[in-house]
Design a protein around this motif. Structure first.
Motif: not given
Length: 696
Positions: A18-19, A568, A603, A605-606
């Protein structure tokens, strides 16, 4: 590794999908903010230097690392270090920091320090059996050396050195309030502050906590073994372990120009006895420990041309007391045919000690390509008071003979476990760092310690560091270390199955190591270390008396990797392996894992949120010679954490899930004379916590 463990490891790797792969030019700065400064270390030589070039196999864990792994206690942090496994003692469930396979009942072979000052207690020789955990909110960084450190730090820097560095004013700018609640009725609240009071930098921390502890079941205990041998039916097993506690922790740190003054307080009350002091379940015994510390130092690294100087003084007061006597064995027990104890066998040792340590050092850089460090000091170690109440006496054969009516008697002045004793230590050391050629450095060191009770010991070390290229550093190291006999091993006088021996000599270990650090890519760091050690004069019980009869040797290595897969996502992992052989039997020394794998994925994120996953696999723990119990089962645990960091005028939140799949985790109980738990020590099941912090 079981199926759950395999799936968890795959899940950690899948997070990378996902990165994004691309990295920007400012990524190194972002990583520093996320994980702290891990590039330098101070305990390898006594002064700050590059971790990559430090003449030791070392690990640095920052406050940012601790937050990323969702740890709430020091033990959870140390389990992530290559070559280190945190096991447990049946006695109080006290943590054992097993480094490179060196496993003993009380684990005094690892030197634990706080801000460079040993926290070693005199009675057992370790950090104290009534430990009751160690919080992490006020830790700035932890520096760990695997391997010998006696050439610089003296006694007990045997298999490793752990230095806990608490937060200074610059680490805690402003005020932070925090609360945490979780499984086992565990609740904590703390406040910490960093700032200035006029010209003085001030940092302060206060934490109050309590826990009922997990209550996993002991299916059979030492009393079960006695019942089977004597025909009694006194055992309380199956029954729960007791791991609860009440806690207060406080620290203050004041810095002014070249001066620094620190004070600390660590209080534990209602501490559970684990599986029992004698490995027999105890539903009534309570214990307490109080640790008060203070230290003052003055350092001037530029005292004059080519010279730097400094001195330090520290004070430790430690007391361990028993508000409610231990139930060593339950009502109806008959231990070694001493007679049936209607009220059970009750008692418990209490100790009070004070330690004063004075030291000074000087550095000199006037020789071309040399940096010389010289130092010395004096330790005054005084176990000034002992007390013991018990409702039985010992026979010459070790039988426990109940007092008439089962009454408790104060034996402090007549027949205690130990009378007060005092030990004084003087030491000197010298260390030279010589950059004798481009990209080459040779560090040599020698320290001599003189003990008032057993004489002197001299311990050398040598390390050769080569920057083979811009991205590869190689090290070759050798050193010797010692572990001083504890007061219990030297001066214990009443227990006929564990008598002291005033003629004991220190345990000695000689270690040879090699290590390689490779910056394989800009985003991938690989480290490999290999070691061999020979351990001599190990202190063991022989016919009820401590003696220098043990010896073992071991080999192993540690492989670790850090991969910043994207801006990330960071993946961290290590694999450790070791084999330790008892020289007297030619068989495995027992209990320590031969294989240990740890992996973590962080990870971001956001914005400010981070999701962390970690997997811990512990495998191939064998029994020592003569221990006929089945082998200890392997286990795999998976932890999850979700957090956001509090900034000024903001809330921070964290959710932690430990042992998500509720794996059955057991740590071995050591089989010493007359003490063994048939089914070992059950550890905590699935648990969770929720935490909130607010920064002002």
């Amino acid at each position: 590794m079981n199926q759950i463990g395999q799936l968890a490891l795959v899940a950690v790797l899948v997070l990378n999908v996902s990165a994004a792969w691309a990295q920007s030019l400012d990524e190194e700065e972002e990583l520093l903010l996320s994980y702290g400064d891990k590039a330098t270390i101070s305990i390898a030589t006594g002064s700050q230097q590059s971790l990559r070039r430090a003449p030791a196999v070392a690990t640095v864990i920052t406050a940012e690392d601790i937050a990323a792994m969702g740890a709430t206690d020091l033990d959870e942090v140390l389990e992530t270090v290559p070559g280190v496994h945190v096991s447990r003692s049946a006695n109080n469930y006290a943590p054992l920091y097993v480094v490179r396979g060196i496993y003993t009942q009380f684990n005094p072979q690892v030197l634990v320090m706080q801000n460079g000052v040993p926290v070693t207690t005199l009675y057992i020789g370790n950090k104290g059996n009534i430990w009751g955990g160690y919080p992490v909110e006020h830790i700035a960084r932890i520096e760990i050396i695997r391997g010998p450190g006696s050439a610089l730090y003296g006694a007990d820097a045997f298999s490793g050195v752990i230095n806990i560095i608490t937060k200074a004013a610059s680490d805690t700018l402003g005020t932070e309030f925090g609360v945490r609640t979780g499984s086992f009725s565990t609740n904590n609240a703390w406040v910490q502050h960093g700032g200035q009071w006029g010209p003085v930098d001030v940092s302060a921390y206060l934490r109050i906590g309590s826990s009922e502890g997990y209550k996993e079941t002991i299916r059979a205990d030492q009393q079960t073994v006695i019942d089977n041998a004597t025909g009694t039916r006194a055992s309380l097993a199956p029954g729960p372990v007791r791991t609860g506690y009440d806690a207060v922790d406080g620290n203050i740190d004041l810095a002014f120009e070249k001066w620094r003054v620190r004070g600390g307080y660590k209080f534990r009350d209602n501490v559970g006895v684990g599986a029992g002091i004698a490995s027999a379940l105890d539903p009534v015994g309570r214990q307490r420990s109080e640790r008060i510390t203070a230290d003052v130092s003055w350092t001037d690294t530029q005292f004059s041309q080519n010279w730097g100087v400094g001195f330090a003084a520290s004070y430790l007061h430690y007391a361990q007391t028993i508000p409610t006597a231990f139930q060593l064995f339950p009502p109806g027990s008959n231990v070694r045919n001493g007679g049936v104890a209607t009220n059970g066998h009750l008692g418990g040792p209490e100790t009070w000690e004070r330690q004063l340590r004075l030291s000074m050092f000087a550095t000199y850089s006037g020789f071309a390509n040399h940096s010389v460090r010289m130092g010395g000091g004096h330790d005054d170690l005084d176990l000034y008071k002992t007390r013991e109440m018990r409702n039985f006496t010992y026979s010459p054969t070790g039988a426990l003979i109940p007092n008439p009516g089962g009454v408790l008697v104060d034996y402090s002045d007549s027949n205690p476990f130990m009378f007060p004793h005092r030990r004084q230590v003087d030491y000197v050391y010298v260390q030279d760092e010589w950059n004798f050629a481009k990209d080459w450095a040779l560090t040599t060191g020698l320290r001599h310690d003189r003990y008032s009770d057993f004489g002197g010991t001299t311990n050398p070390r040598v390390a050769l560091v080569w920057d083979a290229s811009l991205d590869v550093t190689a090290k070759l190291m050798a050193g010797r270390a010692f572990r001083a006999p504890s007061f219990n091993e030297v001066y214990s006088i009443t227990n006929p199955v564990a008598l002291g021996n005033p003629d004991l000599r220190p345990e000695v270990i000689t270690t040879v190591e090699t290590a390689f650090s490779w910056q394989a890519r800009r985003d991938l760091q690989l480290n490999l270390s290999l070691f061999h050690y020979d351990m001599k004069e190990a202190i063991r019980l022989v016919s009820g008396t401590y003696a220098n009869t043990g010896a073992q040797h071991g080999d192993g290595g540690e492989l670790e990797a850090v991969w910043d897969a994207s801006r990330s996502l960071r993946l961290t992992g290590n694999y450790s392996w070791q084999a330790a052989i008892d020289d007297s039997t030619g068989q495995d020394a027992g209990y320590a894992p031969h294989h240990h794998v740890y992996g973590r994925a962080d990870w971001h994120f956001t914005g400010n949120w981070m999701l962390g996953t970690q997997v811990n696999w512990v495998a191939d723990r064998r029994r020592a010679a003569g221990d006929t119990r089945p082998q200890i089962s392997d286990y795999t645990t998976v932890d999850l954490s979700l957090s956001t960091t509090a900034k000024r005028q903001q809330w921070g939140l964290a959710l932690g899930l430990r042992n998500v799949f509720n794996a059955e985790v057991r740590e071995p109980s050591v089989a010493v004379p007359s003490v063994a738990l048939p089914n070992d020590l059950p550890m905590a099941p699935f648990s969770a916590y929720l935490q909130a912090t607010y920064r002002m």
